[in-house]
Scaffold this active site. Sequence first.
Site, PDB file in Angstrom:
ATOM      1  N   HIS A  17      36.163 -17.502  -7.482  1.00  0.00           N
ATOM      2  CA  HIS A  17      35.654 -17.761  -8.833  1.00  0.00           C
ATOM      3  C   HIS A  17      34.168 -17.430  -8.827  1.00  0.00           C
ATOM      4  O   HIS A  17      33.405 -17.980  -8.029  1.00  0.00           O
ATOM      5  CB  HIS A  17      35.866 -19.213  -9.252  1.00  0.00           C
ATOM      6  CG  HIS A  17      35.355 -19.498 -10.638  1.00  0.00           C
ATOM      7  ND1 HIS A  17      36.138 -19.344 -11.765  1.00  0.00           N
ATOM      8  CD2 HIS A  17      34.125 -19.879 -11.073  1.00  0.00           C
ATOM      9  CE1 HIS A  17      35.429 -19.637 -12.835  1.00  0.00           C
ATOM     10  NE2 HIS A  17      34.204 -19.963 -12.444  1.00  0.00           N
ATOM     11  N   CYS A  18      33.748 -16.553  -9.726  1.00  0.00           N
ATOM     12  CA  CYS A  18      32.352 -16.127  -9.784  1.00  0.00           C
ATOM     13  C   CYS A  18      31.649 -16.834 -10.940  1.00  0.00           C
ATOM     14  O   CYS A  18      32.007 -16.650 -12.110  1.00  0.00           O
ATOM     15  CB  CYS A  18      32.275 -14.607  -9.970  1.00  0.00           C
ATOM     16  SG  CYS A  18      30.574 -13.994 -10.056  1.00  0.00           S
ATOM     17  N   VAL A  19      30.628 -17.626 -10.613  1.00  0.00           N
ATOM     18  CA  VAL A  19      29.899 -18.355 -11.650  1.00  0.00           C
ATOM     19  C   VAL A  19      29.084 -17.413 -12.538  1.00  0.00           C
ATOM     20  O   VAL A  19      28.790 -17.737 -13.690  1.00  0.00           O
ATOM     21  CB  VAL A  19      28.973 -19.424 -11.028  1.00  0.00           C
ATOM     22  CG1 VAL A  19      29.777 -20.501 -10.330  1.00  0.00           C
ATOM     23  CG2 VAL A  19      27.956 -18.798 -10.070  1.00  0.00           C
ATOM     24  N   ASN A  33      31.532 -16.212 -15.017  1.00  0.00           N
ATOM     25  CA  ASN A  33      32.264 -17.346 -15.582  1.00  0.00           C
ATOM     26  C   ASN A  33      33.762 -17.053 -15.655  1.00  0.00           C
ATOM     27  O   ASN A  33      34.428 -17.378 -16.647  1.00  0.00           O
ATOM     28  CB  ASN A  33      31.715 -17.690 -16.978  1.00  0.00           C
ATOM     29  CG  ASN A  33      32.123 -19.080 -17.433  1.00  0.00           C
ATOM     30  OD1 ASN A  33      32.366 -19.962 -16.609  1.00  0.00           O
ATOM     31  ND2 ASN A  33      32.220 -19.280 -18.740  1.00  0.00           N
ATOM     32  N   ASN A  34      34.269 -16.444 -14.591  1.00  0.00           N
ATOM     33  CA  ASN A  34      35.684 -16.074 -14.566  1.00  0.00           C
ATOM     34  C   ASN A  34      36.143 -15.934 -13.124  1.00  0.00           C
ATOM     35  O   ASN A  34      35.329 -15.740 -12.208  1.00  0.00           O
ATOM     36  CB  ASN A  34      35.895 -14.754 -15.310  1.00  0.00           C
ATOM     37  CG  ASN A  34      37.345 -14.528 -15.693  1.00  0.00           C
ATOM     38  OD1 ASN A  34      38.184 -15.416 -15.575  1.00  0.00           O
ATOM     39  ND2 ASN A  34      37.655 -13.325 -16.144  1.00  0.00           N
TER      40      ASN A  34
END
Length: 343
Positions: A180-182, A185-186
Amino acid sequence: MEFLTLFFIYVLSILTCLALVCKYSGKGQFPLEKLFVYLTNVISHLVPERLQTASNQILHRLFHKRNSFFLTLHFLLEAAVYGEFTYEIFGYCQEIGFSLPSLIVPYVLLTVKMYFFSQCCTKDPGTITKLNNEVFLGVYPYDQVMFYQGVLCPTCVLVKPARSKHCRVCNVCVHRFDHHCVWVNNCIGAFNTKYFLLYLMTLSAMAADIAVLTIGLLLHLVLQSNLMSAAYVDEEGHQQPVGLFFVIQYLFLTFPRIVFMLGFLMFLFLLLLGYSFFHLYLAVTNQTANEWYKRKSHGCQHCNPSPLQQQSHTSLHNFYSRGTFRNLKEILKPITKNEKKGR
């Protein structure tokens, strides 16, 4: 002394932000984790308990809940860099003879990057639902080491396909889950991994291109002013030749915004370059970041003894790999149905 203080604060701020992202984004261990834990324990005795609780809640919301903070920060940092480039560097470079096409390249890269970035943010990474669960169950075989047949996700109440994982941030199971990549946001999964890899590459190219133009500008200013052949009088009244540290200090005090931006871009480029090569390596070997970290946990016989250790060592490396070309093809065109693996 002012220069050294500002520079120290600048470097400390960048390293602190990096440590926070590594620690709280669910990436497992990182090189300075022991030092970070030690400093956290020391500080915890000095900070009031209420403040610690509040800060932990804020960090939890930032890194473990979906939010737009890092999207906003991403755009603010980008606007600051391109604002400074457009306002000062572009004009200076034109005056000293830089070609117009070379100065337009950063804007072209920005346009391309924005497309890949938007795809990372909006593209469905491969969310597993009751409607498509059966389809995803037939895409990859279970290796019986990291992924086992018949395992039920307790949250989604669905049988987990091989290479999938439940994302605690998005609260869904994702097909061929990477991480999950902050910043987007996905989740990064089967259907947006290619966009994420291209996003990293274009972002690295952006940082490198603007940094090179900025270095060229500063180098031209130093050479034009004959600063390297100058001298200064120290506190004891002795004449001293100008060194590299003096030149950096002079540029920092004369062009503070440009030098700050250059330092940020150089740090960002090195960070992104390493991360890009890491994900390119994953793509070439047909691994995900999730699988890579899982393999690390299986990798030491002394730290994690297991009866499957000896027999599964090769499987952990090569089970899903089908050769470099086919691995890359799978990233560009994800498998949507069961295919016979050429191993």
